[in-house]
Design a protein around this motif. Structure first.
Motif, PDB file in Angstrom:
ATOM      1  N   LYS A 112      -0.307   0.096  -1.615  1.00 44.11           N
ATOM      2  CA  LYS A 112      -1.552   0.520  -2.255  1.00 44.11           C
ATOM      3  C   LYS A 112      -2.580  -0.620  -2.284  1.00 44.11           C
ATOM      4  N   SER A 159      -2.945   7.047   1.022  1.00 47.45           N
ATOM      5  CA  SER A 159      -2.079   5.867   1.042  1.00 47.45           C
ATOM      6  C   SER A 159      -1.018   5.937  -0.048  1.00 47.45           C
ATOM      7  N   GLY A 160      -1.326   6.628  -1.137  1.00 50.03           N
ATOM      8  CA  GLY A 160      -0.338   6.780  -2.206  1.00 50.03           C
ATOM      9  C   GLY A 160       0.876   7.578  -1.763  1.00 50.03           C
ATOM     10  N   SER A 186       5.642   0.052  -3.194  1.00 50.07           N
ATOM     11  CA  SER A 186       4.514   0.932  -3.484  1.00 50.07           C
ATOM     12  C   SER A 186       3.255   0.134  -3.798  1.00 50.07           C
TER      13      SER A 186
END
Length: 424
Positions: free
Chosen positions: A130, A111-112, A126
Motif C-alpha cells: 500500500k 492496490s488494497g 500489506s
C-alpha cells in the motif's frame, strides 16, 4: 370349397390383440412416468438451486483464485521465467513491470486487493504494497518502465528480499491447493515440499468442534432417552401435555433462546445469583463465553431433535415383550437392557445423527454465548466469509467439514447396518 383353420386364425387374432395391449400398456406406463417426473421436477430444481449448486460453487472456489492473476498479469508473466528456489530476487525488468502495474492499481484503487492477497501468504506485506502504491502513483510511467526497480527498493527495502516475490508468484496461480493446505495447517517450503506450519490452528478447531458435537450428542441422549421412555409409556393426556413442552423450543425464536442463556449464565445472572444466595459459591463463576456455555445452550436447543425420533420408535414397541421377559423370570433392569434398549437403536441412532450433524455446523449460538473459548470451526468459516473476505479459505474449510461429515455418516451407516443385521 376351401377349408379354413379357425383355431389358427383365432390364435393370430389373440396374438395381435396381445401385442396391441402390450403397446398400450407401455404407453400408459410412459405417461405415468412423465406425470410422476413432472411432480418431482420442482423438488429437483429446488435441490439443484439450494443444495447442489452452492456446494459445487464452494468446491470450485476452494481451488479457484484468479485475483492476483487479474491484477498483475504482466508481472506474473515476467516472473514465470524466474527460479523461485534461488536466493536472488527477480531481475530489474520484472520489478519495472511490477512498478508500472502497481501504479495503475493505485490509480484504480485496487492496490488494497493485491495487498490483501499477498498478505495472506506473507504477513506484514500489506503495508509495504500500500505504501509503495501511494508512492508509485505520483511517478511518471515512462520513468517506472526504466527505473522502477530502484524506485521500489528505495521506497521499501522489502522489495529487495526474495520471499515477497516467491509469495507473489505463488499467489498468481489461478488454480491452487494453498487454501486446503492452510486449512490443514500445512504449507509449501522453497523446495515445494509440504511441511507442517509452526502454528496449528485449524486442526485443533476441527478436533474441538468434534468434541463439542459429540458431547452435545451424548448429553441429549442421556437426557432424552428417559424422557422419551416416559412419554411413550405415559397416558395419552400426560404424554400430550409433556409433548407441548418438548415442542415449545420450536415455537420460540433461536435468538430469544440464546439470549436467555446469556441472562442465565452471565456473571450477575440467575445461576450465579442463586448459587451465591444458597452459599454454594462465594464469588460468581465465569460461565458465559466459555465452552461450557456453548455445550449447555446447544444441548437445550437440540434436545427435541433427539426426543422426537426416540419417542416415535418407543411408541411402536410392544410393551408385552418386556412383560413376557419378566414373567419368564428376568429381572426388570436386565430385561430392559437386553430386550427393550436394542429395539430403540433406530430411534437413538437417528436422533444422534441429527443432533451431531446440526451441532457441528452451528455458529449462531457459539458466537453469542461461546466467545473465543467456545467457538467452533463454523464460526471461523463465517469469519472468513464475512470479515476477512478470504472466500477461498472459507470454501476449503467448508469442503473439509463436508468431507468429515460424509466420512462420519459412512461410518455410522456401516455400524448401524451391522447392528441391524445382528438384531434381525
Amino acid at each position: 370349397m376351401p377349408q379354413f383353420d379357425l383355431t389358427t386364425n383365432s390364435n393370430k387374432v389373440q396374438s395381435v390383440l396381445t401385442v396391441e395391449e402390450m403397446a398400450q400398456s407401455r404407453k400408459i406406463q410412459r405417461r405415468r412416468k412423465l406425470i410422476a417426473f413432472a411432480f418431482v421436477t420442482p423438488l429437483l430444481v429446488f435441490v439443484m438451486i439450494a443444495f447442489i449448486a452452492p456446494i459445487g460453487t464452494m468446491l470450485y472456489r476452494s481451488v479457484y483464485n484468479p485475483t492476483v492473476a487479474q491484477l498483475i498479469p504482466d508481472t506474473l508473466e515476467a516472473l514465470s521465467d524466474w527460479d523461485e528456489s534461488s536466493d536472488a530476487r527477480p531481475d530489474d525488468a520484472v520489478l519495472n513491470r511490477f512498478a508500472v502495474e502497481l501504479r495503475q492499481l493505485a490509480i484504480d484503487r485496487d492496490s488494497g486487493k493485491l495487498a490483501e492477497e499477498i498478505n495472506r501468504g506473507l504477513p506484514g506485506s500489506s503495508s509495504v504494497i500500500k505504501a509503495t502504491g501511494r508512492k508509485m502513483k505520483k511517478m511518471d510511467p515512462a520513468l517506472l518502465s526504466s527505473e522502477g526497480a530502484s524506485l521500489l527498493i528505495a521506497t521499501k527495502p522489502q522489495w529487495q528480499t526474495v520471499e515477497i516475490w516467491r509469495v507473489m508468484k505463488k499467489s498468481g496461480a489461478i488454480f491452487t491447493d494453498s487454501s486446503y493446505l492452510t486449512a490443514l495447517d500445512l504449507d509449501r517450503n522453497s523446495d515445494d515440499e509440504i511441511v507442517p506450519r509452526d502454528t496449528q490452528v485449524y486442526i485443533q478447531l476441527y478436533l474441538k468442534s468434534l468434541k463439542i458435537a459429540l458431547t452435545i450428542t451424548l448429553l441429549t441422549a442421556l437426557i432424552g432417552f428417559p424422557l422419551s421412555y416416559y412419554l411413550a409409556t405415559a397416558s395419552p393426556k400426560t404424554a400430550n401435555t409433556l409433548m407441548v413442552f418438548v415442542l415449545l423450543p420450536f415455537w420460540t425464536s433461536l435468538l430469544v433462546r440464546t439470549t436467555s442463556w446469556i441472562a442465565l449464565l452471565q456473571t450477575n445472572g440467575v445461576v450465579n445469583s442463586v448459587l451465591q444466595y444458597l452459599h454454594v459459591i462465594s464469588e460468581p463463576i465465569e460461565m458465559l463465553y466459555t465452552e461450557f456455555a456453548t455445550v449447555i445452550a446447544m444441548t437445550h436447543i437440540l434436545l427435541p431433535f433427539m426426543i422426537l425420533p426416540l419417542y416415535s420408535v418407543m411408541k411402536g414397541i410392544d410393551p408385552s415383550y418386556l412383560r413376557a421377559a419378566m414373567s419368564l423370570g428376568a429381572k426388570p433392569i436386565p430385561a430392559f437392557i437386553r430386550i427393550y434398549m436394542p429395539m430403540t437403536v433406530p430411534g437413538l441412532s437417528a436422533g444422534a445423527l441429527l443432533v451431531f450433524i446440526i451441532s457441528i455446523g452451528y455458529y449462531i449460538t457459539p458466537a453469542l454465548v461461546g466467545g473465543t473459548d467456545g467457538q467452533m470451526i463454523s464460526n471461523i468459516i463465517a469469519f472468513h466469509m464475512q470479515s476477512s473476505n478470504n472466500w477461498e479459505l472459507a470454501a476449503a474449510l467448508g469442503s473439509l467439514l463436508l468431507a468429515l461429515i460424509l466420512l462420519l455418516y459412512w461410518i455410522y451407516d456401516r455400524l448401524v447396518g451391522v447392528s441391524n443385521i445382528k438384531l434381525g
